[in-house]
Each structure stands twice: as structure tokens, then as C-alpha cells.
Design a protein around this motif. Sequence first.
Motif, PDB file in Angstrom:
ATOM      1  N   ASP A   1       0.974  -1.244   0.096  1.00  0.00           N
ATOM      2  CA  ASP A   1       0.062  -0.125   0.070  1.00  0.00           C
ATOM      3  C   ASP A   1       0.772   1.127   0.050  1.00  0.00           C
ATOM      4  O   ASP A   1       1.671   1.339   1.004  1.00  0.00           O
ATOM      5  CB  ASP A   1      -1.026  -0.083   1.308  1.00  0.00           C
ATOM      6  N   LEU A   2       0.833   2.220  -1.061  1.00  0.00           N
ATOM      7  CA  LEU A   2       1.565   3.173  -1.160  1.00  0.00           C
ATOM      8  C   LEU A   2       1.796   4.259   0.206  1.00  0.00           C
ATOM      9  O   LEU A   2       2.772   4.709   0.598  1.00  0.00           O
ATOM     10  CB  LEU A   2       1.195   3.957  -2.316  1.00  0.00           C
ATOM     11  N   ALA A   3       0.584   4.188   0.973  1.00  0.00           N
ATOM     12  CA  ALA A   3       0.600   5.133   1.889  1.00  0.00           C
ATOM     13  C   ALA A   3       1.465   4.561   3.381  1.00  0.00           C
ATOM     14  O   ALA A   3       2.093   5.238   3.721  1.00  0.00           O
ATOM     15  CB  ALA A   3      -0.842   5.252   2.637  1.00  0.00           C
ATOM     16  N   ILE A   4       1.598   3.135   3.138  1.00  0.00           N
ATOM     17  CA  ILE A   4       2.423   2.415   4.011  1.00  0.00           C
ATOM     18  C   ILE A   4       3.878   2.513   3.591  1.00  0.00           C
ATOM     19  O   ILE A   4       4.850   2.762   4.349  1.00  0.00           O
ATOM     20  CB  ILE A   4       2.066   1.058   4.331  1.00  0.00           C
ATOM     21  N   TYR A   5       4.226   2.341   2.249  1.00  0.00           N
ATOM     22  CA  TYR A   5       5.211   2.237   1.734  1.00  0.00           C
ATOM     23  C   TYR A   5       6.272   3.474   1.796  1.00  0.00           C
ATOM     24  O   TYR A   5       7.323   3.456   2.273  1.00  0.00           O
ATOM     25  CB  TYR A   5       5.156   2.159   0.060  1.00  0.00           C
ATOM     26  N   PHE A   6       5.518   4.642   1.563  1.00  0.00           N
ATOM     27  CA  PHE A   6       6.150   5.902   1.540  1.00  0.00           C
ATOM     28  C   PHE A   6       6.585   5.983   3.226  1.00  0.00           C
ATOM     29  O   PHE A   6       7.712   6.650   3.286  1.00  0.00           O
ATOM     30  CB  PHE A   6       5.472   6.890   1.183  1.00  0.00           C
ATOM     31  N   LYS A   7       5.894   5.805   3.945  1.00  0.00           N
ATOM     32  CA  LYS A   7       6.350   5.859   5.594  1.00  0.00           C
ATOM     33  C   LYS A   7       7.308   5.103   5.859  1.00  0.00           C
ATOM     34  O   LYS A   7       8.454   5.485   6.369  1.00  0.00           O
ATOM     35  CB  LYS A   7       5.007   5.613   6.595  1.00  0.00           C
ATOM     36  N   LYS A   8       7.248   3.657   5.329  1.00  0.00           N
ATOM     37  CA  LYS A   8       8.621   2.702   5.564  1.00  0.00           C
ATOM     38  C   LYS A   8       9.854   3.169   4.959  1.00  0.00           C
ATOM     39  O   LYS A   8      10.977   2.804   5.362  1.00  0.00           O
ATOM     40  CB  LYS A   8       8.008   1.449   5.451  1.00  0.00           C
ATOM     41  N   ARG A   9       9.517   3.577   3.757  1.00  0.00           N
ATOM     42  CA  ARG A   9      10.440   4.123   2.877  1.00  0.00           C
ATOM     43  C   ARG A   9      11.469   5.190   3.445  1.00  0.00           C
ATOM     44  O   ARG A   9      12.902   4.967   3.657  1.00  0.00           O
ATOM     45  CB  ARG A   9      10.088   4.674   1.432  1.00  0.00           C
ATOM     46  N   ASN A  10      10.630   5.992   4.083  1.00  0.00           N
ATOM     47  CA  ASN A  10      11.415   6.932   4.861  1.00  0.00           C
ATOM     48  C   ASN A  10      12.255   6.468   6.027  1.00  0.00           C
ATOM     49  O   ASN A  10      13.429   6.897   6.474  1.00  0.00           O
ATOM     50  CB  ASN A  10      10.696   8.138   5.207  1.00  0.00           C
ATOM     51  N   GLU A  11      11.735   5.727   6.940  1.00  0.00           N
ATOM     52  CA  GLU A  11      12.334   5.202   7.971  1.00  0.00           C
ATOM     53  C   GLU A  11      13.455   4.161   7.698  1.00  0.00           C
ATOM     54  O   GLU A  11      14.612   4.296   8.130  1.00  0.00           O
ATOM     55  CB  GLU A  11      11.241   4.179   8.682  1.00  0.00           C
ATOM     56  N   PHE A  12      13.165   3.501   6.375  1.00  0.00           N
ATOM     57  CA  PHE A  12      14.452   2.831   5.902  1.00  0.00           C
ATOM     58  C   PHE A  12      15.595   3.520   5.556  1.00  0.00           C
ATOM     59  O   PHE A  12      16.473   3.096   5.868  1.00  0.00           O
ATOM     60  CB  PHE A  12      14.017   2.035   4.618  1.00  0.00           C
ATOM     61  N   PHE A  13      15.511   4.597   4.617  1.00  0.00           N
ATOM     62  CA  PHE A  13      16.448   5.337   4.347  1.00  0.00           C
ATOM     63  C   PHE A  13      17.051   6.142   5.514  1.00  0.00           C
ATOM     64  O   PHE A  13      18.237   6.245   5.765  1.00  0.00           O
ATOM     65  CB  PHE A  13      16.014   6.455   3.370  1.00  0.00           C
TER      66      PHE A  13
END
Length: 179
Positions: free
Chosen positions: A146-158
Amino acid sequence: MFIDLNLVEKFRINHEVLCRWVASVKRNYRPVSYHNWRHAFNVCQSCFCMIKTGGLESIFSDYEKLSLLVSCLSHDLDHRGTNNAFQAKIEHPLARLYSTSTMEHHHYNQCLMLLQSEGCEILSHLTSSEYAHVIKLVQHAILSTDLAIYFKKRNEFFNVVKSGAADWLGNDGHRELLR
């Protein structure tokens, strides 16, 4: 990919059952422009390449590798070519069934249905606790698309990567972000 990662042997997956499951997954993709079988296969191939050449083979367990390949192939099952917002606006029954991550919950449930279909039970030799673990990983992976979850997790990952404190082997939270 399943053979090359030694998952067929490790989890005693019958070759015919694996082929039938893959064919069933393929048949359950709709002919939409983007979220189709070709896209799912490309995502799976990319994941496989990251595991094999990106140094993840020694980081991920066999259960994680299995769940990631299953998730990649299944992550857009029965996609209708529209997004979650559209599903909510038209008050589609799926949007009433799942209040968040509408399509992703549907893809996950389609995945479960196929994994439990007669002749497609590629996880049948797992113990009940192993099965529960793999299914939990599959659920997390598919819902994370889900892109809403993905973008949140993406920032955490980076942020984890940039901090230099990434601990892929010892920190479950970091490991979850990596998956």
C-alpha cells in the motif's frame, strides 16, 4: 527462483504443485495495464536478484526468502486497475470489507485462497508454527505494498541506512524494514 534458492528441497515442495500454484497465480491476474502478471513476475525477479547478488542471501532466512517470493508473485492478485481511494469513493464492497489498504487486503486474501487451493498447497510440508510464520511474513509484505504504508516505511528505511546503524541480523525492526 524457488529451485535456485533451494526452497523446493528445503520445504519439500512438490514440483508439480509448485507449477500448478504458479499457473494459478498467473491466471488470477487480470489483464490490466500495470498491476498484471508481468508486473508481479518482474517484482519477483527483482527481489530474487537482490537476494542473489545484493548480499541478502546470507541475511534472510529460508522462511523469509520463501515468503518474499510468494509475496512478490501474489502482491497484486485480482487487481482491478484502480486505487484504494477510488474503491472507497465508489463504495465498492471491498472498501466496506477492508477499511484500510483495501486492495492490499484483497490481494493478500486471494494469495491465501490460492495457497490453500487443492493441488496448490506449496506450504503443505511446513509445521503449523512454520506455516503461521511464513503467512505472517507474506501478509506483512503484501500489506506493505500500500503506497501510504510504503512511503512511510521508505523514509524509515533510508533513515536507518543513512544513520549507519543498520543491523539487519540483530534488529527485528530493521530486518522488517529490509523485507
